[in-house]
Design an enzyme around this catalytic site. Structure first.
Site, mmCIF file in Angstrom:
data_model
loop_
_atom_site.group_PDB
_atom_site.id
_atom_site.type_symbol
_atom_site.label_atom_id
_atom_site.label_comp_id
_atom_site.label_asym_id
_atom_site.label_seq_id
_atom_site.Cartn_x
_atom_site.Cartn_y
_atom_site.Cartn_z
ATOM 1 N N SER A 1 -10.550 0.109 4.244
ATOM 2 C CA SER A 1 -9.737 -0.253 5.425
ATOM 3 C C SER A 1 -8.994 0.983 5.908
ATOM 4 O O SER A 1 -8.281 1.618 5.137
ATOM 5 C CB SER A 1 -8.719 -1.330 5.058
ATOM 6 O OG SER A 1 -9.396 -2.449 4.552
ATOM 7 N N ARG B 1 0.835 -1.226 0.000
ATOM 8 C CA ARG B 1 0.000 0.000 0.000
ATOM 9 C C ARG B 1 0.859 1.261 0.000
ATOM 10 O O ARG B 1 0.545 2.245 0.667
ATOM 11 C CB ARG B 1 -0.947 0.055 1.214
ATOM 12 C CG ARG B 1 -1.938 -1.029 1.322
ATOM 13 C CD ARG B 1 -2.953 -1.107 0.190
ATOM 14 N NE ARG B 1 -3.676 -2.331 0.341
ATOM 15 C CZ ARG B 1 -3.238 -3.499 -0.153
ATOM 16 N NH1 ARG B 1 -2.143 -3.569 -0.882
ATOM 17 N NH2 ARG B 1 -3.907 -4.606 0.053
ATOM 18 N N GLU C 1 -3.768 3.377 6.489
ATOM 19 C CA GLU C 1 -3.681 3.153 5.042
ATOM 20 C C GLU C 1 -4.165 4.416 4.324
ATOM 21 O O GLU C 1 -3.726 4.742 3.232
ATOM 22 C CB GLU C 1 -4.581 1.953 4.670
ATOM 23 C CG GLU C 1 -4.536 1.618 3.207
ATOM 24 C CD GLU C 1 -5.303 0.337 2.873
ATOM 25 O OE1 GLU C 1 -5.229 -0.648 3.620
ATOM 26 O OE2 GLU C 1 -5.990 0.345 1.842
HETATM 27 C C1 FAD Z 1 -15.573 0.856 0.286
HETATM 28 C C2 FAD Z 1 -14.103 0.926 -0.012
HETATM 29 C C3 FAD Z 1 -13.402 -0.247 -0.266
HETATM 30 C C4 FAD Z 1 -12.028 -0.215 -0.535
HETATM 31 N N1 FAD Z 1 -11.365 -1.386 -0.772
HETATM 32 C C5 FAD Z 1 -10.050 -1.363 -1.034
HETATM 33 C C6 FAD Z 1 -9.334 -2.586 -1.274
HETATM 34 O O1 FAD Z 1 -9.887 -3.671 -1.277
HETATM 35 N N2 FAD Z 1 -7.993 -2.504 -1.509
HETATM 36 C C7 FAD Z 1 -7.340 -1.308 -1.528
HETATM 37 O O2 FAD Z 1 -6.123 -1.317 -1.766
HETATM 38 N N3 FAD Z 1 -7.980 -0.144 -1.313
HETATM 39 C C8 FAD Z 1 -9.307 -0.140 -1.062
HETATM 40 N N4 FAD Z 1 -9.972 1.033 -0.821
HETATM 41 C C9 FAD Z 1 -9.230 2.294 -0.798
HETATM 42 C C10 FAD Z 1 -9.308 3.115 -2.107
HETATM 43 O O3 FAD Z 1 -10.451 2.791 -2.842
HETATM 44 C C11 FAD Z 1 -8.093 2.936 -3.004
HETATM 45 O O4 FAD Z 1 -6.938 3.278 -2.326
HETATM 46 C C12 FAD Z 1 -8.209 3.765 -4.286
HETATM 47 O O5 FAD Z 1 -7.281 3.301 -5.210
HETATM 48 C C13 FAD Z 1 -8.004 5.248 -4.085
HETATM 49 O O6 FAD Z 1 -8.245 5.890 -5.331
HETATM 50 P P1 FAD Z 1 -8.817 7.364 -5.412
HETATM 51 O O7 FAD Z 1 -8.806 7.772 -6.830
HETATM 52 O O8 FAD Z 1 -10.123 7.457 -4.717
HETATM 53 O O9 FAD Z 1 -7.696 8.146 -4.617
HETATM 54 P P2 FAD Z 1 -7.875 9.392 -3.661
HETATM 55 O O10 FAD Z 1 -8.562 8.969 -2.419
HETATM 56 O O11 FAD Z 1 -8.457 10.525 -4.403
HETATM 57 O O12 FAD Z 1 -6.354 9.702 -3.328
HETATM 58 C C14 FAD Z 1 -5.570 8.792 -2.590
HETATM 59 C C15 FAD Z 1 -4.123 9.262 -2.656
HETATM 60 O O13 FAD Z 1 -3.656 9.120 -3.992
HETATM 61 C C16 FAD Z 1 -3.229 10.390 -4.504
HETATM 62 N N5 FAD Z 1 -3.618 10.421 -5.916
HETATM 63 C C17 FAD Z 1 -4.802 10.056 -6.462
HETATM 64 N N6 FAD Z 1 -4.736 10.131 -7.803
HETATM 65 C C18 FAD Z 1 -3.497 10.567 -8.109
HETATM 66 C C19 FAD Z 1 -2.805 10.837 -9.334
HETATM 67 N N7 FAD Z 1 -3.377 10.665 -10.521
HETATM 68 N N8 FAD Z 1 -1.522 11.290 -9.268
HETATM 69 C C20 FAD Z 1 -0.913 11.478 -8.066
HETATM 70 N N9 FAD Z 1 -1.510 11.241 -6.885
HETATM 71 C C21 FAD Z 1 -2.782 10.781 -6.907
HETATM 72 C C22 FAD Z 1 -3.906 11.433 -3.664
HETATM 73 O O14 FAD Z 1 -3.138 12.611 -3.634
HETATM 74 C C23 FAD Z 1 -3.961 10.733 -2.308
HETATM 75 O O15 FAD Z 1 -2.745 10.886 -1.650
HETATM 76 C C24 FAD Z 1 -11.346 1.023 -0.547
HETATM 77 C C25 FAD Z 1 -12.055 2.209 -0.294
HETATM 78 C C26 FAD Z 1 -13.417 2.160 -0.036
HETATM 79 C C27 FAD Z 1 -14.163 3.438 0.216
#
Ligand code: FAD
Length: 337
Positions: free
Chosen positions: A235, A160, A333
């Site tokens: 998580s 992660r 995380e």
């Molecule tokens: C219900 C639920 C279930 C989930 N299950 C899982 C799971 O099974 N496994 C898992 O690993 N995660 C899980 N997650 C966590 C999450 O969905 C992931 O980490 C997801 O990939 C985050 O993507 P996001 O676009 O929403 O990122 P954001 O929340 O918008 O950003 C997360 C981080 O990434 C950075 N970021 C985002 N996009 C970029 C980019 N293009 N360039 C540079 N930095 C960037 C942001 O600055 C921030 O630091 C879950 C979340 C939820 C709500």
């Protein structure tokens, strides 16, 4: 370039929590991103790159700089390689690869957020991790506003974690290329998937995707139409990794259903959900306006009107209890803004 001011970030996060971004801009192309970054630099603004907001907890103070919301789209296939814009919804990418008969990310079905967030967070679930199949990522290095292609070994992927997560605000990941396998067989190395398919033979990619989504749904971890979900960031904590010696001391103190630990080369990874429950935080536990998910002990949720402080206080209480009882430090995380 359409830079807006005073935009409420709670509308852009799955927690539904957060104050205002002083400046906010959506980018849909690499050129737009370069232009906006140049503007931020000229005006001395800090940058935060936002994807789907599914792994962030934004404070009520908001962000005193420029939030760049990445919506750079695109998807192309070249044999077993796929390249996608990092503003694509991650699950859409998974679905497309499955329909192309490409194996490698089917177990990452149903994870919310963008493909950029998936790369930055090095997402993983049900036995697969995106860094297992990533070949390269195209990024804009914010310091120089230059486009670079980084090979997998330069992305510093870890559990992660990645170069981009370690250096928040320093990179905007614009696209990524995965190297998959031509096969219609789903990978079911994870125990709960093996159980799901017991006596059913080897599942197809589509069947594996369905099994993953069903399993996630039973834990309230799917944000899709037709499923019950909670306002959370998934998580909250990582599964901690401890030494074999520390594990030997800890083992007699814990009674969780198996598997609650995974022996690695020189260490042991523990189920954070198990530690949280054993420290006294059952599913549904409430503290002020924050709650542990009624379906998954590792997810802290906003049942309606929680603030970021409510969520943080509950997280802090959980961390202290786990440290006090088992001597194990839980690490977030999620990303705090
Ligand atoms: C219900 C639920 C279930 C989930 N299950 C899982 C799971 O099974 N496994 C898992 O690993 N995660 C899980 N997650 C966590 C999450 O969905 C992931 O980490 C997801 O990939 C985050 O993507 P996001 O676009 O929403 O990122 P954001 O929340 O918008 O950003 C997360 C981080 O990434 C950075 N970021 C985002 N996009 C970029 C980019 N293009 N360039 C540079 N930095 C960037 C942001 O600055 C921030 O630091 C879950 C979340 C939820 C709500």
């Amino acid at each position: 370039m359409n830079i807006k001011q005073k935009i409420n970030l709670s509308d852009f996060t799955t927690f539904g929590i957060g104050g205002e971004a002083k400046f906010f801009c959506v980018v849909s192309s690499v050129e737009e991103a370069v232009e906006v970054i140049a503007y931020a630099k000229q005006n001395n603004l800090k940058i935060f790159v936002l994807g789907g907001g599914s792994n962030v907890l934004v404070s009520e103070a908001g962000f005193d700089g420029l939030v760049i919301k990445n919506e750079i789209k695109g998807f192309k296939q070249d044999g077993v390689s796929v390249t996608f814009g990092c503003g694509e919804n991650w699950d859409d990418v998974v679905q497309k690869t499955i329909s192309l008969g490409l194996q490698g990310i089917e177990c990452l079905s149903g994870i919310p957020g963008t493909s950029g967030g998936a790369v930055v967070q090095n997402i993983g679930a049900y036995g697969q991790t995106i860094s297992d199949v990533i070949e390269s990522a195209e990024v804009i290095k914010i310091e120089t506003n230059q486009i670079q292609i980084l090979q997998k070994n330069e992305c510093e992927f870890a559990y992660r974690n990645s170069l981009f997560k370690k250096n928040l605000g320093k990179y905007l990941v614009t696209s990524a290329t995965l190297n998959l396998r031509q096969s219609d067989e789903g990978e079911i190395s994870f125990h709960s998937l093996q159980k799901y398919f017991i006596h059913k033979g080897v599942p197809t990619l589509t069947e594996t995707r369905k099994a993953v989504i069903d399993t996630r749904a039973s834990k309230g971890m799917v944000i899709m139409p037709g499923f019950v979900s909670y306002k959370s960031a998934g998580s909250f904590f990582k599964n901690p990794v401890i030494s074999q010696t520390a594990f030997d001391k800890l083992k007699p103190l814990i009674s969780c259903p198996d598997p609650w630990f995974w022996v690695q080369k020189e260490s042991v990874k523990l189920s954070a959900a198990c530690l949280v429950t054993q420290a006294g935080f059952e599913k549904g536990y409430v503290l002020d306006r924050a709650q542990i998910s009624p379906k998954q002990p590792l997810a802290i949720i906003n049942p309606g009107s929680a603030t970021s402080s409510d969520i943080k206080n509950l997280a802090q209480k959980v961390k202290q209890a786990v440290l006090g009882k088992f001597g194990v430090e839980l690490e977030e995380e999620i990303v705090y803004i």
